[in-house]
Design a protein around this motif. Structure first.
Motif, short mmCIF file in Angstrom:
data_model
loop_
_atom_site.label_atom_id
_atom_site.label_comp_id
_atom_site.label_asym_id
_atom_site.label_seq_id
_atom_site.Cartn_x
_atom_site.Cartn_y
_atom_site.Cartn_z
N ILE A 13 47.73 39.63 36.10
CA ILE A 13 47.72 38.99 37.42
C ILE A 13 46.84 37.85 37.68
CG2 ILE A 13 46.28 38.90 39.53
CD1 ILE A 13 45.60 42.17 39.15
N ASP A 14 46.05 37.33 36.67
CA ASP A 14 46.24 35.84 35.72
C ASP A 14 46.58 35.30 35.13
OD1 ASP A 14 43.01 34.61 34.57
OD2 ASP A 14 44.47 34.26 33.47
N TYR A 15 48.25 35.49 34.95
CA TYR A 15 48.80 34.47 34.18
C TYR A 15 49.75 34.07 35.34
CZ TYR A 15 52.59 32.55 31.08
OH TYR A 15 53.51 32.15 30.11
N GLY A 16 49.53 34.83 36.85
CA GLY A 16 50.83 34.34 37.46
C GLY A 16 49.72 33.64 38.37
N LYS B 51 32.12 41.93 32.86
CA LYS B 51 32.14 41.36 32.49
C LYS B 51 33.51 40.13 32.82
CE LYS B 51 31.81 38.85 28.60
NZ LYS B 51 31.35 38.27 26.75
N GLU B 52 34.49 41.71 32.61
CA GLU B 52 36.02 40.62 32.99
C GLU B 52 36.45 40.63 34.19
OE1 GLU B 52 39.23 43.29 30.83
OE2 GLU B 52 37.28 43.36 29.31
N TYR B 53 35.90 40.87 34.71
CA TYR B 53 36.45 41.14 36.53
C TYR B 53 35.49 39.70 37.07
CZ TYR B 53 39.44 45.02 37.34
OH TYR B 53 40.36 45.98 36.99
N LEU B 54 34.52 39.60 36.56
CA LEU B 54 33.46 39.12 36.70
C LEU B 54 34.05 37.22 36.13
CD1 LEU B 54 29.87 39.41 36.26
CD2 LEU B 54 30.53 38.52 38.48
N LYS C 171 36.88 32.77 38.24
CA LYS C 171 38.04 31.43 37.97
C LYS C 171 38.75 31.41 38.69
CE LYS C 171 41.73 31.17 34.24
NZ LYS C 171 42.21 31.65 33.24
N TYR C 172 39.17 32.18 40.20
CA TYR C 172 39.78 31.63 41.51
C TYR C 172 39.64 32.36 42.32
CZ TYR C 172 43.47 32.37 37.46
OH TYR C 172 44.14 32.26 36.22
N PHE C 173 38.27 32.63 42.38
CA PHE C 173 37.78 33.04 43.59
C PHE C 173 36.66 32.47 44.16
CE2 PHE C 173 40.93 36.49 42.69
CZ PHE C 173 42.07 35.93 44.11
N GLY C 174 36.12 31.69 43.02
CA GLY C 174 34.40 31.04 43.89
C GLY C 174 33.75 32.29 43.57
#
Length: 275
Positions: free
Chosen positions: A185-188, A237-240, A245-248
């Motif tokens: 998802i991050d890559y997209g 940690k990863e979800y935060l 990164k993308y939604f603030g």
């Protein structure tokens, strides 16, 4: 002039499924003047996946990358190996995805139908229900059903994804912050930031059973914590990192509140999320 496709895979402890996936891949029709190379990162599978695949498919490159290497980290290691040959295309493939005979031809065809600064994501189904591919507006909506032409999306699943050398040179590899999920998802989203378009394929590329989400209400408090922090759970940690990164900051706070409900009062969380 020949064009090359490097297929990137991560495997762990389901050798029969992986064999079925590879059998379907090698039976698929390639467009004329295309060659296929397969690079697999295996996480020290106790069922001897490494040895079995090496013997059954001598043309593949398979590397044992050690213990506790999940999808995102394994795919990075496969990518690091594949980029040494500088192929024309990289193709992500999950080993529980069984592609159709025409899948490779169709995904290449779709790539050339749209802007060359594009990533093409294969849509999969099971029992006539769309299981993976892409979503247009929300992460939790159903994946889009193919409609006969490449269709723009916002969020991608990493089951069967074609990435050109041009796109790779522009945005690079998967983000190393993730162990298992969220990397695709991050890559997209990263691709979109770099003005790279995302599309699902014009038709289904094959079959893949959908993975069921964890039902936290079935477990006690201690088990819920273990599931939460596991790479296949919702590692905070990863979800935060992803949400910030993308939604603030606001979305990150909402996420923390949601997982607190999930851990301490999962029944209420389940009722809220069903609405």
């Amino acid at each position: 002039m020949n064009k090359s496709i490097s297929v990137l895979m991560t495997t762990f402890n389901r050798v029969e499924t992986t064999i079925k996936c590879l059998d379907a891949l090698f039976k698929a029709d390639l467009p004329e003047n295309y060659t296929l190379n397969v690079i697999i990162s295996d996480s020290n599978s106790p069922d001897n996946t490494f040895e079995i695949l090496k013997k059954k498919f001598p043309s593949i490159i398979i590397q044992n990358v050690g213990n506790n290497i999940y999808w995102n980290q394994g795919m990075i290691q496969s990518w690091n190996e594949a980029k040494k040959s500088d192929p024309d295309f990289y193709l992500w493939l999950n080993d529980d995805t069984f592609i159709n005979r025409d899948a490779l031809r169709n995904i290449i065809k779709d790539y050339f139908l749209v802007s060359k600064d594009s990533i093409i994501v294969g849509a999969t189904h099971f029992n006539n229900v769309c299981t993976y591919g892409g979503r247009f507006s929300k992460l939790d909506e159903r994946p889009l059903v193919p409609n006969g032409k490449p269709t723009k999306i916002k969020y991608i699943n990493g089951n069967f994804v074609l990435i050109s050398r041009k796109v790779f040179n522009k945005i690079g590899e998967l983000d190393n912050h993730y162990s298992h999920s969220l990397g695709d998802i991050d890559y997209g989203l990263k691709a979109t930031k770099h003005h790279v378009n995302l599309y699902i394929t014009s038709k289904y590329v094959g079959e893949c059973i959908i993975n069921n989400k964890i039902d936290f209400t079935r477990f006690g408090l201690k088990e819920r914590f273990k599931l939460l922090i596991s790479p296949k759970g919702l590692p905070p940690k990863e979800y935060l990192y992803f949400n910030l990164k993308y939604f603030g900051f606001g979305k990150a706070i909402i996420f923390m509140c949601a997982i607190s409900f999930m851990i301490f009062i999962p029944g209420i969380y389940k009722k809220i999320t069903k609405k």
